[in-house]
Write a protein that holds these residues in place. Sequence first.
Motif, PDB file in Angstrom:
ATOM      1  N   MET A 282       0.724  -1.220   0.151  1.00 32.68           N
ATOM      2  CA  MET A 282       0.197  -0.111   0.173  1.00 32.68           C
ATOM      3  C   MET A 282       1.042   1.275  -0.006  1.00 32.68           C
ATOM      4  O   MET A 282       0.420   2.298  -0.621  1.00 32.68           O
ATOM      5  N   SER A 286       0.847   4.071  -2.666  1.00 28.76           N
ATOM      6  CA  SER A 286       0.650   5.487  -2.324  1.00 28.76           C
ATOM      7  C   SER A 286       1.685   6.460  -2.822  1.00 28.76           C
ATOM      8  O   SER A 286       1.575   7.664  -2.735  1.00 28.76           O
ATOM      9  N   THR A 346      -9.223  -1.052   4.922  1.00 24.94           N
ATOM     10  CA  THR A 346      -8.849  -1.307   3.652  1.00 24.94           C
ATOM     11  C   THR A 346      -9.684  -0.565   2.285  1.00 24.94           C
ATOM     12  O   THR A 346      -9.044  -0.247   1.306  1.00 24.94           O
ATOM     13  N   LYS A 349      -8.513   3.032   1.585  1.00 27.99           N
ATOM     14  CA  LYS A 349      -7.472   3.170   0.886  1.00 27.99           C
ATOM     15  C   LYS A 349      -7.808   3.132  -0.706  1.00 27.99           C
ATOM     16  O   LYS A 349      -7.158   3.923  -1.267  1.00 27.99           O
ATOM     17  N   TRP A 353      -7.077   5.936  -3.386  1.00 28.14           N
ATOM     18  CA  TRP A 353      -6.292   5.798  -4.493  1.00 28.14           C
ATOM     19  C   TRP A 353      -7.230   6.234  -5.755  1.00 28.14           C
ATOM     20  O   TRP A 353      -6.755   7.102  -6.477  1.00 28.14           O
TER      21      TRP A 353
END
Lengths: 642, 417
Positions: A282, A286, A346, A349, A353
Motif C-alpha cells: 500500500m 501511495s 482497507t 485506501k 487511491w
Amino acid sequence: MAEAPAKSAFTGHDQPAGAKSFILFRRPTAKTGLVAWLTTVDHKKIGMLYGFFAACFFLLGGVEALLIRTQLLVPNNHFVSAHFYSELFTMHGTTMIFLAVMPLNAAFFNLLVPIQIGARDVAFPRLNAFSLWVFVAGAIILNAGWFLKAGAPAAGWFGYAPLTSKTFTPDISADLWTVGLQVLGVSSIVASLNFIATIVNLRAPGLTMMRLPVFTWMALITSFLIIMAMPSIAIALVEVIFDRHFGTNFFEVSNGGQPILWQHLFWIFGHPEVYILILPAMGYISEILPTFSRRPLFGYPIVVFSGAMIGFIGFGVWSHHMFTTGMGTVATSAFALATMAIAVPTGVKIFNWIGTLWGGHLRMRPPMLFALGFIWLFMMGGFSGVMHSAAPADSQQHNSYFVVAHFHYVLIGGSTFALLAAIHYWFPKFFGRTINEFWGKVSFWVIFVGFNTTFFPMHFLGLNGMPRRTWTYDANMGWNEGNFISSLGAYLLGLGILIYLAAAVWSYFRGEKAGPDPWDARTLEWSIPSPPPEYNFAVIPTVHARDAWWYEKSHPAEIAREKSAHARDEAAHGGIHLPDQSWYPLVAAAGLLTAGLCFAHDNFVGAIAGGAILFAGIYLWSLEGPGGYHVHPETPADAASH
Amino acid sequence: MRRPLIPRKLAPCLRALPALAGLALLTGCWLDGRQSTFDVKGPVARAQLDLFMVTVYVTAVIFVVVGAVLAYAMIKFRARTAADERAEPPPQGHGNFLVEIGLVSASVLCLVIIAVPTLKNIWFTYEVPDVQRANAYEITATGYQWWFKFEYPAEQIDGVGPLVTGNELVIPAGRPVRVNLRTVDVIHSFWVPKLAGKVDMIPNRANHLWLQADQPGYYYGQCAEFCGDSHAIMRFRVIALGEKEFALWRANQEQPARSVAPATADAERKPRAVFASFTTHPGAALSGSAEFDADPFAAWQEKQRPDPAGENPALAAQGRRLFQEKTCIACHTIRGHEGVGVAGPDLTHVGARTTIAAGTLENTPQRMHDWIADPNHFKPGNKMFNGGYTDPATGRRLIVLNETEIDALVAYLQSLK
C-alpha cells in the motif's frame, strides 16, 4: 554501485579514545568487489543484497508453483510423488512469504526509508547488515532439506500440530522448518527495531510525522507489526522444538497436549503477517499513484490512519483462519465482526487511491500500469475476503481453492504487483537507467492476463468443492477444465515474469540513462543523483511540506539559500560522517547458521559452538566500535554559492 | 462424469475456449460438480449458500460502482499526448473530508447487510435447532490417516458394540444428523459440500457438526485439512436413504459377515476372473465408470444385493483363508468371520460399498485387484502397504501376494455384501 564521491577526501579514521584499531579482523575498507559486499554497512548495498536474494527465492518459489500446477494439469496425475508435492506446496508458501515478499519489502525499506526521511543511513548500520545475513542463514536452513535425505519441510506453510511432531514427521525436515523460521524471525525483529529507531530519530529537520511519505509510514507500521507478531510464532516454534527434542507435551496428543494451541499462536502471528506483506505494498502504491497522476495523495491523513487501523485491528482477527475449528458461536461471531471491520480501512485506501487519480494527468508508464493493476486485483481479493468474514459461508470455502484464489489475489495481485510496480519505479534511482518501457508494458499485460487465467478459475474450483493441498483429484469431479486452464495460466504468468526480469536485466546494462528525477516525482529520494552517492545527501534537506521534493522544485531559490547555509554548518562540523564496514555482522550470522543447522541435526555440541561464534561476533562488533570516516563532497549548493 | 466421446486429452482444450469467454460465469457450468457448494441438498448447506450469495450481491454492487468510477477515472484523466504529460500539473488538492466520511459510512452499511445474516446463521449452523433436536440421528465420525470410520451409537450390536462402517456413511434422509467429530492421529476435516460446510476433527477436542439430506441420494465428501501426503485421497461418501430403506440397511449391516455357500465340485470348475494389469487412462475417473457416474445412487442400491450366481465359492473360501494367513485380520474387522483388527476400515460388508480405498477407487473386482496389488500407487504412505506389506523402517517386504492369491482375496471380499 555507489560511485566514489567526486571529491572523496578521506580525512582518516576517527579513533575514539581507548578503542583498539582492530580485533581478529582488520576493518575492511574495500569499496568494490566481494569483500565490499560482504562487509558493507551501507543501507543501499544491503537493500540490493536483500533484493538479490529475495529475487532468487522468488524464482525458486515460482518454479515450485509451476511444478504444482503441472501436477494438477490433468486428473490422477503422477507427474510428482505425493510427498514431493507436499514439499513443493510447503516450500512454495514458506518461500514466497518469508524468503521472497518479506525480504523484497525489506530491500525497499533499506533502499528508501533513509533517503525518504533525509538521512544518510539507518540508525544501526551494522545491525542492519546482521539482519541481512541472518535472513540468508534462515533461508539456507529452510532450504537445506532439498539436499538432505530427510527432504524439505512438508507439513504445509502453517505446519499444523501434530503433523510436525516426531510421530508424524520423524525426519529432520520439521526441525529445519522450525529452526529456519526462528532464525528468520530474528532477522525480521532486528531489522524492524532498526527501522523504527531510524524513522523515529533520523528524520530531517522539518519532517514531522504527518509529513512522512506514506511509504515510510507503512514501513513504520509494518515494523511495529513485525516486532509484535513475531514473538507469537517464536513461542509456538519453541514449543514444537521442545516437543521434538526435549520430550515436552505442548502438542503431544497422547499426553494431553492441545494441537489447537498451535493454531491460535500461529495465526496471532499469521494474520498480522498478512498485513506485514500488504502494508508496504500500500505504501508503494501511495507513492506511485500521486507521481503518475501528478497530484498529491488524496486524503493523506486518512490513508495513514487507516494503515494504522489495519495494523491494529489486524491483531484481533486471527481466528477467522479457524472458523471451522469448532470455536463456538460467540467467538466465531466476534471474529466475524472484527474481520468485517477491517474491510473498512482497507476500502478507504482504495477510495483514496481512486480519489488521487481523479482530476489528475495520468501517465501510463509501466509503474503506473502495475499500480492500477494492483488496485483492480487487490479489490477483487478484498471482496473474496469479505465473503470469508461471513463465517457460515466460510465453512464451505475454508481450505478450498476459493481460499487459494483469494490469497493469491491479495498476495500476487496485491503485494507482488505492488512490488513489480515499485521495482520499475525506483529502478532508475538505484541503477541510473530506466527499464525499457515497451517490454515493461508487455510484461505487465502478460503477467496480468496470466495471473487472472491462473487464479480466477480457482474461485470456481473452490466453490465446486476442490480442497486445497490436493496432490491429485479424480476425473469425475468437474474440476478438470478449471485446473487445466489454471495451469496454462500459470505458464503464461511464469513467461510474464521472465519477460519482466529479462527487461530489467537488459535495462541494467543498456537501458536509457535516467537523471535524478525521471518521473517528475514528489519525495526526497528524487532530489539526489541516480544512483545515489554513498552519503545520500550532500546537504541534509530541510522539509517544508508533505511531498518535500515537489515543494523544493517549486521553491528553488529558497531551497538553494537554505542548502548553502546547511552546507557551511556541516563543513564546520568536519564533513559527512559515514560508518566503517565490518566483518562481524557476517561472522555472527554465520554462527547462527552453524548453530541452527547443528541443532536441527541434534548435534548439540555444534549448536553450542555456533552459539559461541554468534556471541563472539556480537561481542567483538561491540568492541570494535562504530568507527567511521568523513567525506567532503562538492555540493550543488557549494557550486551555487561560489 | 458424463463426458462426450471426444478425445480425452482434447476435451479440456475445447472447453477452455467458451470458459475463457466468461460463459462459465453465466451458465454456472463450473458449479455443478459432485462437491458443488452451489448444488445444495440440505438446510445447512442451503443456509451457507444463501449467506454466501448475500456477500456476492453486496460485493458485486460495490464492485460495479467502485469499478465504474475507477475505470472512468483511468480513461477520463489519462494523459493522451506528450503535451498532456508536460502540461501544468493539475491543482494540488489534498482530499475531501466529507467524501471520506460518506464512503466510510456507506462501507459500514454494506457490512451491516452482511453481518446480520452472518450472526443469525452462525447460530443456526452450529447446532441442530431445538425443535428438531429430539429427532436428530447421531453418528460418530473418526478420521484416520487416510480414511474415515463411522460409528452408529444408536445401533448397538449384542456383544460387539456400536455398528461400524468405513468410508461410506449411510444416513436417514429428511432428518437432522448430528456428527461427532474425532480423530486418532492428526487434524482432519469432515466436509460434504452439498450437505454442510466443514468442521475439523482435532485431537483432544470434541467437535461436532450437523447436516441433513432433504432427499435420498449419493453425496461426495472429502477431508479438508491437510493431514499428510495422501490427504488428497482421503475421501468418503454419504448415502441418504428413506426411512424404510434405512431400516433395511441397518438390519443388514447388523448381521455378521455373509458366508457364501460351501464349495461344490461344480464351483471349482467355474472360470476365474481375468484381471488386466493396472494401467492409467488419462482423463478416466478411478472412483466411477461412466455407467456408475450416470447414477451413483442406483449403483449403490445395486451393490447391496448379493449375486450368488456370479460368485466362486471355492475361491471365496480360499480368500477367507488367505485373509487370515496373510495377517489381514490384524488390521481389519470382519464381524462374524476371523478379522478383529481396528487399525484399518471395518470390512464386514465391504462388498456392499461402492468405493474402496477411502472413496478413491470404484469397488469393482478389477479395481480391488489393482488396490490390493499396489496400494501405494493409489495412496502413497498408506499403512496397509507401509507397516502391513512392508516394514517402513527397513523396507523389508512382510507380505507377498501373487496374482492367484489376490484373485481369491477379491472373490472373498466381494462376497461380503
